[in-house]
Design an enzyme around this catalytic site. Structure first.
Site, PDB file in Angstrom:
ATOM      1  N   GLU A 237     -30.177  61.445   1.544  1.00 12.72           N
ATOM      2  CA  GLU A 237     -28.799  60.802   1.264  1.00 12.72           C
ATOM      3  C   GLU A 237     -28.041  61.099  -0.022  1.00 12.72           C
ATOM      4  O   GLU A 237     -27.467  60.561  -0.890  1.00 12.72           O
ATOM      5  CB  GLU A 237     -29.291  59.142   1.074  1.00 12.72           C
ATOM      6  CG  GLU A 237     -29.629  58.353   2.232  1.00 12.72           C
ATOM      7  CD  GLU A 237     -30.226  57.250   2.252  1.00 12.72           C
ATOM      8  OE1 GLU A 237     -30.229  56.276   2.875  1.00 12.72           O
ATOM      9  OE2 GLU A 237     -30.927  56.822   1.004  1.00 12.72           O
TER      10      GLU A 237
HETATM   11  C1  TNX Z   1     -33.126  54.584   3.424  1.00 19.76           C
HETATM   12  S1  TNX Z   1     -33.934  56.959   4.597  1.00 19.76           S
HETATM   13  C2  TNX Z   1     -33.377  55.049   2.370  1.00 19.76           C
HETATM   14  C3  TNX Z   1     -34.031  54.239   1.017  1.00 19.76           C
HETATM   15  C4  TNX Z   1     -33.683  52.520   1.094  1.00 19.76           C
HETATM   16  C5  TNX Z   1     -33.918  52.312   2.692  1.00 19.76           C
HETATM   17  C6  TNX Z   1     -33.601  50.898   3.032  1.00 19.76           C
HETATM   18  C7  TNX Z   1     -34.392  57.044   3.079  1.00 19.76           C
HETATM   19  C8  TNX Z   1     -35.183  58.342   2.896  1.00 19.76           C
HETATM   20  N1  TNX Z   1     -34.023  56.163   2.078  1.00 19.76           N
HETATM   21  O1  TNX Z   1     -33.364  54.695  -0.308  1.00 19.76           O
HETATM   22  O2  TNX Z   1     -34.399  52.145   0.266  1.00 19.76           O
HETATM   23  O3  TNX Z   1     -33.197  52.883   3.640  1.00 19.76           O
HETATM   24  O4  TNX Z   1     -34.421  50.673   4.406  1.00 19.76           O
END
Ligand code: TNX
Length: 525
Positions: free
Chosen positions: A334
């Site tokens: 992200e």
């Molecule tokens: C996605 S998918 C995230 C996290 C969040 C989570 C909550 C990914 C690698 N990162 O930063 O805590 O969703 O469900």
């Protein structure tokens, strides 16, 4: 006397030509047989009717692996109050409980074991100490549930006679705990490590940094922990961090349970806590305020500054020195405020720094958009079953750990009514958590590219050990079973019965769990 051998597990049923979906009560194991209730399902397990081993106060645990012998003794002494002396294994026929690094079939390999229970002895054989440890987890489940109680109980401590031959499907069977969104103490993390070890999990991924908190002391960058660690979600005044000694203690605790710690420093995004601690890590030289919300994707290290890579070298170098495992996790998810070109350049530099410190990279699957080194492992987290870039990387040799968010994320709500958790990846009751095949999940990704599975627990809404347990049980055992058990054992109808038998064990252990209506928990569990 003729001994009736009842073959219990689905492997044998499959060999007999039965389709698993069609396995009915006539073929199913007797409800009374603990061999049918083992989670994760073993490769083969057979009960020997009419035979029982009984644990006595003076039962000797004889072993050539004292660490595992003492571990087993400690587990059994709590609830039995028995002395259970641990002694070196001698020559001759074992009696009592014997844990031996000899005589196990080659198939047991690095983590498998063979268990034989007769009226006289419980004999566990493996080729490696890890196999003895995993066999001990099976033995625990063959004893009455009260064996898990933290205090002395009165009971008949019997193990039904039988035979188990068992080894894992995948080498990587992980659990992740996010200690950044909410901080958890060493004792809380150890409690969870103990719980996942019961299900033969062998990797513990610690998500040590994120926007809301930096949780590991780094020499020369003290403010990361002392300032960046001072907050958590919803709380600008409380957080916490591990000293390097704390972290070492966690690594040692996990290692005693044959679990390798995989530490994660998430980058270049998910870094507000670091950016708030050191102004020079920001492109504009201005430190943002600390952050206690739950948005993602807004922060980034400054990929064009030299100091950023000095920072990475210090952080990853110290973490490498503290971590015996082969992998450092660099996050990489992200990174929405970094351009694709900057992202690839940054991840490639981070990979080189990790390699310089003698470790390999694990990263969220976004890292396939850089140039993965041959040793880099990508952890798939999306909710789709096809991803062209991930499939292409797999074809080029990148190994994958699978954590599809819509099956394996333990922070998803079970139902719309679940008081904790999120729902962006969908509601995930235990049948859905269990309902996928890691070996054939992603299109274009062969089973040979899959190292295994991991169940991440993100903690935006998770504050206590009871919260952790409520979200992890019963789903963590489901993911652990997908990682350990042969695909031929995969059948929801049988799995839900095995899970139901775990309920009384969790209750005896004083654990919290979600009483999913999908599982026929026994009365009172
Ligand atoms: C996605 S998918 C995230 C996290 C969040 C989570 C909550 C990914 C690698 N990162 O930063 O805590 O969703 O469900």
């Amino acid at each position: 006397m003729r001994v009736r051998r009842v073959t219990l597990v689905a492997v044998s049923l499959a060999l007999a030509g039965g389709t698993l979906a069609g396995v009915g009560p006539a073929l199913a194991a007797p409800a009374s047989s603990a061999y049918a209730d083992i989670v994760p399902a073993p490769v083969t397990a057979t009960a020997t009717a009419g035979v029982t081993f009984t644990l006595r106060p003076d039962t000797v645990i004889s072993t050539d692996t004292p660490a595992v012998g003492e571990y087993l003794a400690a587990v059994l002494r709590r609830s039995t109050g028995f002395a259970l002396p641990v002694r070196p294994a001698g020559a001759g026929t074992p009696n009592g409980i014997a844990l031996l690094l000899s005589g196990a079939p080659a198939a047991t390999a690095d983590e498998g074991y063979q268990l034989d229970v007769t009226g006289k002895a419980v004999v566990l054989r493996a080729r490696k100490a890890a196999g003895l440890f995993e066999g001990v987890q099976t033995l625990r489940q063959l004893l009455p549930p009260a064996i898990e109680a933290p205090t002395v109980q009165h009971g008949q401590w019997t193990v039904p006679g039988g035979h188990v031959l068992d080894f894992p499907r995948f080498p990587y069977r992980g659990a992740m705990l996010d200690v950044s969104r909410h901080f958890f103490t060493v004792a809380q993390v150890e409690r969870y490590i103990d719980q996942v070890a019961r299900y033969k999990v062998n990797r513990f991924h610690l998500h040590l940094s994120d926007d809301q908190g930096w949780r590991i002391a780094i020499n020369g960058w003290e403010r990361l922990a002392t300032f960046g660690g001072g907050t958590q979600v919803g709380d600008p005044n409380h957080g916490g961090f591990y000293t390097q000694a704390d972290y070492r203690a966690l690594v040692t605790y996990a290692a005693a349970r044959f679990i390798t710690v995989v530490p994660e420093i998430d980058m270049p995004g998910h870094t507000n806590a670091a950016l708030a601690s050191y102004a020079q890590l920001n492109c504009n030289g201005v430190a943002p305020p600390r952050y206690t919300g739950t948005d993602v994707g807004f922060s980034s290290l400054c990929v064009s500054k030299d100091v950023t890579y000095q920072f990475l070298d210090d952080v990853l170098g110290q973490l490498a020195a503290l971590t015996p495992g082969a992998y450092l996790h660099i996050g990489g998810d992200e990174a929405q405020s970094t351009t694709p070109a900057d992202y690839a350049m940054f991840i490639n530099k981070a990979q080189a720094i990790v390699a310089k410190h003698g470790k390999a990279v694990q990263g969220w699957h976004d890292v396939v958009h850089a140039t993965p080194l041959p040793s880099t492992v990508a952890q798939f987290w999306d909710t789709t079953t096809s991803d062209a870039a991930v499939a292409a990387a797999a074809q080029h040799g990148t190994k994958l750990v699978l954590s599809p968010a819509n099956h394996a994320y333990l922070d998803m709500k079970y139902t719309a009514q679940t008081p904790l958790g999120q729902d962006w990846a969908g509601l995930t009751d235990v049948k859905k958590a269990y309902g996928w095949n890691p070996g054939a999940y992603l299109s274009g990704v062969p089973s040979s590219a899959v190292l295994g599975v991991e169940a991440p627990l993100w903690t935006e809404t998770i504050l206590t050990s009871a919260n952790i347990e409520f979200m992890a049980f019963p789903r963590l055992p489901a993911i652990a079973e997908l990682g350990w058990s042969p695909q031929s054992t995969h059948a929801w109808g049988a799995f839900k019965l095995r899970l139901a038998a775990q309920g009384p064990r969790w209750k005896a252990a004083g654990m919290t769990y979600y009483h999913s209506t999908q599982v026929p928990w026994p009365a009172g569990a």
